[in-house]
Write a protein that holds these residues in place. Structure first.
Motif, short mmCIF file in Angstrom:
data_model
loop_
_atom_site.label_atom_id
_atom_site.label_comp_id
_atom_site.label_asym_id
_atom_site.label_seq_id
_atom_site.Cartn_x
_atom_site.Cartn_y
_atom_site.Cartn_z
N UNK B 91 0.84 -1.19 0.00
CA UNK B 91 0.00 0.00 0.00
C UNK B 91 0.87 1.23 0.00
N UNK B 92 1.86 1.17 0.86
CA UNK B 92 2.75 2.31 0.94
C UNK B 92 3.46 2.53 -0.38
N UNK B 93 3.94 1.44 -0.90
CA UNK B 93 4.70 1.56 -2.15
C UNK B 93 3.81 2.10 -3.25
N UNK B 94 2.62 1.58 -3.34
CA UNK B 94 1.76 2.07 -4.41
C UNK B 94 1.36 3.51 -4.17
N UNK B 95 1.20 3.86 -2.92
CA UNK B 95 0.84 5.25 -2.64
C UNK B 95 1.99 6.17 -3.05
N UNK B 96 3.18 5.75 -2.72
CA UNK B 96 4.32 6.56 -3.09
C UNK B 96 4.45 6.66 -4.60
N UNK B 97 4.25 5.53 -5.23
CA UNK B 97 4.36 5.53 -6.68
C UNK B 97 3.33 6.46 -7.30
N UNK B 98 2.15 6.39 -6.78
CA UNK B 98 1.09 7.24 -7.31
C UNK B 98 1.41 8.71 -7.08
N UNK B 99 1.85 8.98 -5.89
CA UNK B 99 2.17 10.37 -5.58
C UNK B 99 3.30 10.86 -6.46
N UNK B 100 4.26 10.02 -6.66
CA UNK B 100 5.38 10.43 -7.51
C UNK B 100 4.89 10.69 -8.93
N UNK B 101 4.05 9.84 -9.40
CA UNK B 101 3.53 10.02 -10.75
C UNK B 101 2.75 11.32 -10.87
N UNK B 102 1.94 11.52 -9.90
CA UNK B 102 1.14 12.75 -9.92
C UNK B 102 2.03 13.96 -9.85
N UNK B 103 3.02 13.86 -9.01
CA UNK B 103 3.92 14.98 -8.84
C UNK B 103 4.62 15.31 -10.15
N UNK B 104 5.14 14.29 -10.73
CA UNK B 104 5.87 14.55 -11.95
C UNK B 104 4.95 15.01 -13.06
N UNK B 105 3.81 14.40 -13.10
CA UNK B 105 2.87 14.83 -14.12
C UNK B 105 2.49 16.28 -13.93
N UNK B 106 2.32 16.63 -12.69
CA UNK B 106 1.96 17.99 -12.41
C UNK B 106 3.07 18.94 -12.81
N UNK B 254 1.81 21.86 -9.36
CA UNK B 254 1.96 21.83 -7.92
C UNK B 254 2.46 20.50 -7.46
N UNK B 255 2.11 19.57 -8.06
CA UNK B 255 2.46 18.29 -7.56
C UNK B 255 3.91 18.17 -7.32
N UNK B 256 4.60 18.74 -8.14
CA UNK B 256 6.04 18.56 -7.99
C UNK B 256 6.43 18.64 -6.55
N UNK B 257 5.91 19.56 -5.89
CA UNK B 257 6.35 19.71 -4.51
C UNK B 257 6.17 18.43 -3.75
N UNK B 258 5.17 17.79 -4.04
CA UNK B 258 4.89 16.65 -3.19
C UNK B 258 6.06 15.74 -3.09
N UNK B 259 6.55 15.33 -4.08
CA UNK B 259 7.57 14.43 -3.86
C UNK B 259 8.81 14.74 -4.47
N UNK B 260 9.70 14.94 -3.72
CA UNK B 260 10.99 15.21 -4.30
C UNK B 260 11.44 14.04 -5.07
N UNK B 261 10.79 13.02 -4.95
CA UNK B 261 11.30 11.93 -5.66
C UNK B 261 11.56 12.30 -7.03
#
Lengths: 185, 336
Positions: B91-106, B254-261
């Motif tokens: 769950x964590x991994x998928x959440x991180x992956x999703x957040x990263x995707x969103x971030x980068x997309x954003x 904005x997403x970018x901020x979310x994850x520095x990943x």
């Protein structure tokens, strides 16, 4: 959760092999906590709801996979579904108006939560718990009464472990406060 | 028991009456915690022989009726300890992956739409000037992580446009842009692709993007004009500098901020940000990105200057990380 879980796991396994005594043993280990949890949710009809849950548990026993602690979580989930169904049918909220009254009748002169707890009756304890917000009440009941750990509680409730931790902590703190105040909380 | 009942964070109450609590608590007896007492009170030593008999009868009926044998374990019935851990982890991994995707997309979107200022151009006055068309001076080179605003130079202007990412595209920074710009551009292009294309030719590499080959990065120039929405965003992008411009522009950037990943998914070098320099935010460190950005900002900036003022704003934020790096890289190029 502690020593009994090992015994519980063994009993469940025996029951799944067809051993009636194993099932009876599992029942004795699990039922008190289960009933306490259901009481916290539905109040007076807890015995009936718990009995319904046990029918389902007995029927679906072949599907369960896990250890003793897992069995507690699994049975708690079944009990919760039955309790919520019951509430929906009754169209009643988990808390009744009698809670405040019960709380006011807590023994006086108790200046610490622990001391108050020691002389707390079952009704009073349940009334206090049911006076909490639903999420906190469930978290407290599952952690303290059923004996689940954080992740299992989160799974039963369908919430994140962090949220459950917070809810349990707040619920217990509120209970302690109410007890210390002699129920005036 | 595989599970260790030792108290964990906030676990002091985690004691169960039915043997679930910590062994030490039970052993204590007299010094049982409040949770134990509460549990004891609630349970009240309930004994229910009739209930037990009913349950056992139900068990017998199910067993004899063959209901226990060969039953499929549904997900809800699987409470094995390993599975629990796997569930949580995945769950964590998928959440991180999703957040990263969103971030980068954003980020990509923001970059394309100019919401993110180019790291170099926008850095200096990122916050404020971004919109000023002429103000942006692509000072990419100076960006050294400080507020792009200062930099503003010509480099900034183009940088402002989020999409543009400080790419030195402007011209000279072929080297800089080539590299980082490429990758980031692609990303922004990818994400913002549709937008960038609309706006300007972001994709085709507005040309500014000398870096890689004009990856979307260079678009900035083209974007500059357009970033209507970006300008505001661009600024926000600046903040992104620290956090990948997450949002300010209202765009997905904005997403970018979310994850520095910040996964550099930048197509090119894996530097993600071609887009909005700010985005690099994801990589707050911006260093590697900085390179890219410069490429973008540089390229984009120059031409845009006029327009990108707004986007430049966003740039500053993004730039922080990138700028520092980009600034160094662009140095010569950043400034028009």
């Amino acid at each position: 959760m502690g020593a009994y879980d090992t015994e519980l796991g063994a009993a469940v396994e025996r029951a799944q092999q067809g051993d009636e005594d194993g099932f009876a043993r599992a029942y004795r280990l699990v039922h008190p906590g289960l009933l306490g949890y259901v009481r916290g949710l539905v109040g007076d009809d807890a015995e009936d709801v718990a009995a319904e849950a046990w029918l389902e548990i007995a029927r679906d026993l072949g599907r369960f996979q896990g250890d003793g602690a897992g069995f507690r979580g699994w049975t708690a989930t079944i009990a919760r579904h039955r309790a919520l169904d019951h509430l929906r049918k009754q169209r009643r909220s988990p808390r009744t108006a009698l809670i405040e009254q019960d709380v006011l009748e807590l023994p006086g002169g108790q200046d610490t939560a622990a001391a108050a707890l020691e002389s707390l009756s079952t009704e009073q304890a349940l009334a206090l718990i049911r006076g909490l917000p639903r999420e906190q009440a469930e978290a407290v009941l599952l952690r303290v009464v059923v004996g689940l750990d954080g992740p299992a509680t989160a799974r039963v409730l369908g919430k994140r472990p962090g949220a459950v931790r917070t809810a349990a902590y707040r619920g217990l703190r509120k209970l302690a406060g109410r007890l210390a105040q002699g129920g005036a909380g | 028991m595989s599970r260790d009942r030792k108290p964990r964070d906030g676990d002091t109450w985690a004691v169960g009456r039915t043997g679930a609590g910590a062994d030490d608590v039970r052993a204590d007896g007299a010094s049982a915690g409040p949770a134990e007492l509460l549990a004891a009170a609630v349970l009240g030593g309930a004994v229910d022989p009739a209930g037990e008999e009913r349950a056992v009868a139900a068990f017998r009926a199910a067993r004899d009726g063959g209901e226990h044998a060969g039953r499929r374990t549904r997900r809800r019935d699987d409470w094995r300890p390993e599975r629990e851990r796997r569930r949580l982890r995945s769950l964590r991994a998928s959440a991180m992956g999703l957040a990263a995707t969103v971030l980068l997309g954003g980020v990509a979107v923001a970059a394309q739409t100019g919401a993110l200022g180019s790291p170099f151009g926008g850095g200096g006055g990122g916050a404020a000037p971004e919109r000023r068309p002429s103000t942006v001076s692509p000072h990419d080179s100076d960006v050294s992580a400080t507020p792009l605003a200062e930099q503003e130079g010509p480099a900034h202007a183009p940088a402002r446009t989020p999409g543009t990412v400080v790419v030195p595209g402007v011209s000279p920074s072929p080297a800089a842009s080539g590299r980082p710009g490429g990758p980031s551009a692609p990303e922004s292009g990818a994400g913002a692709g549709p937008k960038a294309e609309r706006k300007g030719k972001s994709k085709p590499g507005a040309g500014a993007d000398t870096r890689k080959g004009a990856e979307p990065g260079p678009e900035p120039t083209s974007r500059t004009g357009r970033t209507p929405g970006a300008p505001g965003g661009g600024k926000a992008g600046d903040e992104a500098g620290s956090k990948p411009h997450t949002r300010p522009h209202g765009k997905p950037g904005g997403k970018g901020g979310a994850k520095p990943e910040a996964k550099p998914h930048g197509k090119g070098g894996g530097k993600p940000h071609g887009k909005g320099g700010g985005k690099s935010g994801a990589e707050p460190h911006g260093k590697p990105q900085a390179k890219q950005k410069t490429g973008q900002g540089g390229s984009g900036e120059k031409p845009r200057t006029g327009r990108d003022g707004g986007s430049g704003g966003g740039g500053p934020a993004a730039r922080t990380g990138a700028e520092a790096a980009a600034g160094g890289a662009l140095g010569p190029h950043g400034r028009p």
